[in-house]
Design a protein around this motif. Structure first.
Motif, short mmCIF file in Angstrom:
data_model
loop_
_atom_site.label_atom_id
_atom_site.label_comp_id
_atom_site.label_asym_id
_atom_site.label_seq_id
_atom_site.Cartn_x
_atom_site.Cartn_y
_atom_site.Cartn_z
N LEU A 100 4.70 -0.99 -1.48
CA LEU A 100 4.48 -1.99 -2.36
C LEU A 100 5.07 -1.93 -3.51
O LEU A 100 5.59 -2.79 -4.19
CB LEU A 100 3.01 -2.15 -2.30
CG LEU A 100 2.27 -2.96 -3.06
CD1 LEU A 100 3.05 -4.55 -2.42
CD2 LEU A 100 0.90 -3.37 -3.27
N SER A 101 5.08 -0.67 -4.15
CA SER A 101 5.77 -0.50 -5.57
C SER A 101 7.18 -0.77 -5.59
O SER A 101 7.63 -1.35 -6.70
CB SER A 101 5.47 1.07 -5.89
OG SER A 101 3.86 1.03 -5.97
N ASP A 158 8.61 -10.61 2.16
CA ASP A 158 8.70 -9.20 2.10
C ASP A 158 7.53 -8.75 1.28
O ASP A 158 6.91 -7.50 1.68
CB ASP A 158 9.92 -8.62 1.57
CG ASP A 158 11.18 -9.11 2.64
OD1 ASP A 158 11.01 -9.06 3.56
OD2 ASP A 158 12.22 -9.38 2.09
N LEU A 159 7.23 -9.40 0.11
CA LEU A 159 6.20 -8.81 -0.48
C LEU A 159 4.51 -8.87 0.04
O LEU A 159 3.92 -7.99 -0.18
CB LEU A 159 6.25 -9.85 -1.75
CG LEU A 159 4.95 -9.14 -3.00
CD1 LEU A 159 4.94 -7.78 -3.27
CD2 LEU A 159 5.22 -10.23 -4.04
N TYR A 167 -0.42 -2.36 2.58
CA TYR A 167 -1.13 -1.48 1.98
C TYR A 167 -2.76 -1.64 2.19
O TYR A 167 -3.53 -0.88 2.21
CB TYR A 167 -0.73 -1.77 0.33
CG TYR A 167 -1.66 -1.34 -0.47
CD1 TYR A 167 -1.61 0.22 -0.88
CD2 TYR A 167 -2.64 -1.80 -1.07
CE1 TYR A 167 -2.22 0.64 -1.91
CE2 TYR A 167 -3.50 -1.25 -2.20
CZ TYR A 167 -3.33 0.00 -2.40
OH TYR A 167 -4.04 0.68 -3.36
N GLU A 168 -3.17 -2.84 2.21
CA GLU A 168 -4.72 -3.25 2.37
C GLU A 168 -4.96 -2.94 3.77
O GLU A 168 -6.12 -2.29 3.76
CB GLU A 168 -4.86 -4.81 2.31
CG GLU A 168 -4.40 -5.52 0.95
CD GLU A 168 -5.45 -4.64 -0.18
OE1 GLU A 168 -6.54 -4.42 0.31
OE2 GLU A 168 -4.92 -4.81 -1.44
N ALA A 169 -4.22 -2.73 4.65
CA ALA A 169 -4.70 -2.16 6.00
C ALA A 169 -4.86 -0.81 6.09
O ALA A 169 -5.74 -0.28 6.55
CB ALA A 169 -3.48 -2.59 6.96
N ALA A 170 -3.71 -0.23 5.49
CA ALA A 170 -3.89 1.69 5.27
C ALA A 170 -5.16 1.74 4.42
O ALA A 170 -5.74 2.80 4.70
CB ALA A 170 -2.43 1.77 4.57
N LYS A 171 -5.38 1.00 3.37
CA LYS A 171 -6.61 1.31 2.44
C LYS A 171 -7.84 1.09 3.67
O LYS A 171 -8.77 1.84 3.26
CB LYS A 171 -6.64 0.46 1.23
CG LYS A 171 -7.80 0.96 0.41
CD LYS A 171 -7.42 0.37 -1.03
CE LYS A 171 -7.68 -1.28 -1.02
NZ LYS A 171 -7.62 -1.84 -2.32
N ALA A 172 -8.02 0.17 4.12
CA ALA A 172 -9.23 -0.36 4.85
C ALA A 172 -9.09 0.94 6.23
O ALA A 172 -10.35 1.39 6.54
CB ALA A 172 -9.05 -1.55 5.69
#
Length: 379
Positions: A123-124, A139-140, A147-152
């Motif tokens: 994401l960065s 793409d963004l 990123y949100e899925a990985a955090k969840a």
């Protein structure tokens, strides 16, 4: 041969015999000796009136210790029937399965954190390129979603790890409070489950204070409910226990609550009283009698119950007169108190009454008084 016959001689002999008969018979007059009769004196006191109810003792807290995981019991770490302290280890359950599960969840957390770092890095990288129009908005959006899925996923795996740690902790069973523990339902080597009969390992009771439950009938409830507020408060705070050996428990208790309804199957209302138990004398399951002070009968004249004769609805006593004879007196009886009967009318304090039961005892009998001490605890 001639016989001379005097007609007057037989008549004179018969008359002499008749005159002699009274002098030959002496009149015997016997008087029965006086009967020895036990006699007591009627007393007068302000008498507390109690009601007694069959009751049972419960601990201040009675808690079943249950298994919260399944497994084989590897050790039992207490003596049955002994006092235990809060936090004391009671049982251990085989924990290999739960350690392995915790290790697997820990590795899942590590993997999820690695994926989160990768997604954050992606994401960065994508965000500034999108701002320069080097990459599309799609793409963004994809990078943000990853990123949100990985955090969840990190949060989910961490929760699973926490749950695995909790279940591992359940393999050690500790006492929840100070108390006395009962007989263990399992032994080392038994298999226990979190459901079913095998889940209850033992029971702990807190006995520094106890609860005593008893039932009163609908009629008794209505009578109590009609007492004045002061009388109800006095009854609520003056509860005694009569133990199985007939002794009175040294500590006073108070009624803590009454059930919300009359049990329709028994027609009774359950009450519970609380008692201190500093010496640990009272144990859960003990059967006792709860005695409640309902009211006080002022200036009650009392005699022993055995001094009152009852015939249908008539009550009588034998009062000793000044001439040491007995006089039957009808009385009106009130409540029974111990071995005594309250006399509402017909007697006054100081009257001497006979204990009924002497053979041949009747009104106007001449008696020999045998004074008896009553009540037995008087000095």
């Amino acid at each position: 041969m001639k016989f001379s016959f005097d007609s007057k001689r037989p008549l004179l002999g018969l008359l002499s015999l008749v005159l002699l008969l009274p002098s030959c018979k002496e009149a015997v007059v016997t008087e029965a000796p006086p009967l020895k009769v036990n006699v007591v004196t009627a007393i007068q006191n302000d008498v507390p009136l109690y009601e007694e109810f069959v009751a049972q003792v419960y601990g201040k807290s009675d808690v079943d210790i249950r298994a919260r995981v399944e497994g084989w019991v590897t050790s039992v770490n207490f003596k049955e029937g002994s006092a235990v302290k809060k936090g004391q280890l009671l049982y251990t359950i085989d924990d290999i399965e739960y350690k392995n599960r915790m290790d697997r969840q820990a590795s899942e957390v590590t993997r999820a954190n690695t994926e989160l770092v990768r997604a954050e890095s992606e994401l960065s990288r994508v965000r500034p390129l999108t701002e320069l129009n080097a990459l599309s908005q799609k793409d963004l959006d994809n990078a943000v979603a990853e990123y949100e899925a990985a955090k969840a996923h990190v949060n989910a795996t961490q929760s699973s790890l926490d749950n695995a740690k909790i279940e591992l902790g359940y393999t050690r069973v500790y006492a929840p409070f100070d108390g006395i523990i009962g007989i263990s339902n399992v032994r080392e080597g038994d298999y226990v489950s979190r459901v079913g009969g095998s889940s209850v390992l033992a029971t702990i009771s807190s006995v520094d204070g106890v609860r005593v439950r008893f039932q009163i009938s609908e009629r008794e409830y209505l009578r109590i409910a009609q007492l004045s507020m002061e009388e109800r408060a006095e009854a609520r705070n003056n509860v005694q226990l009569i133990l199985a050996d007939g002794t009175v428990y040294s500590e006073m208790g108070s009624v803590s609550f009454g059930d919300r309804e009359i049990d329709p199957s028994t027609g009774t209302l359950t009450l519970e009283a609380s008692f201190p138990n500093p010496t640990g004398l009272l144990r859960p399951g003990l059967f006792v009698k709860a005695r409640i002070l309902m009211s006080t009968y002022p200036g009650a004249v009392m005699v022993p119950q055995r001094a009152v004769a009852q015939l249908q609805h008539i009550a009588q006593v034998y009062v000793v007169t000044d001439s040491s004879s007995l006089q039957v007196t009808s009385v009106e009886t009130g409540p029974k108190v111990g071995d005594a009967w309250i006399i509402k009318s017909g007697l006054k304090a100081g009257d001497r009454v006979a204990i009924i039961g002497a053979a041949g005892l009747t009104a106007d009998s001449k008696i020999e008084v045998v004074d008896q001490k009553w009540p037995e605890d008087q000095k």
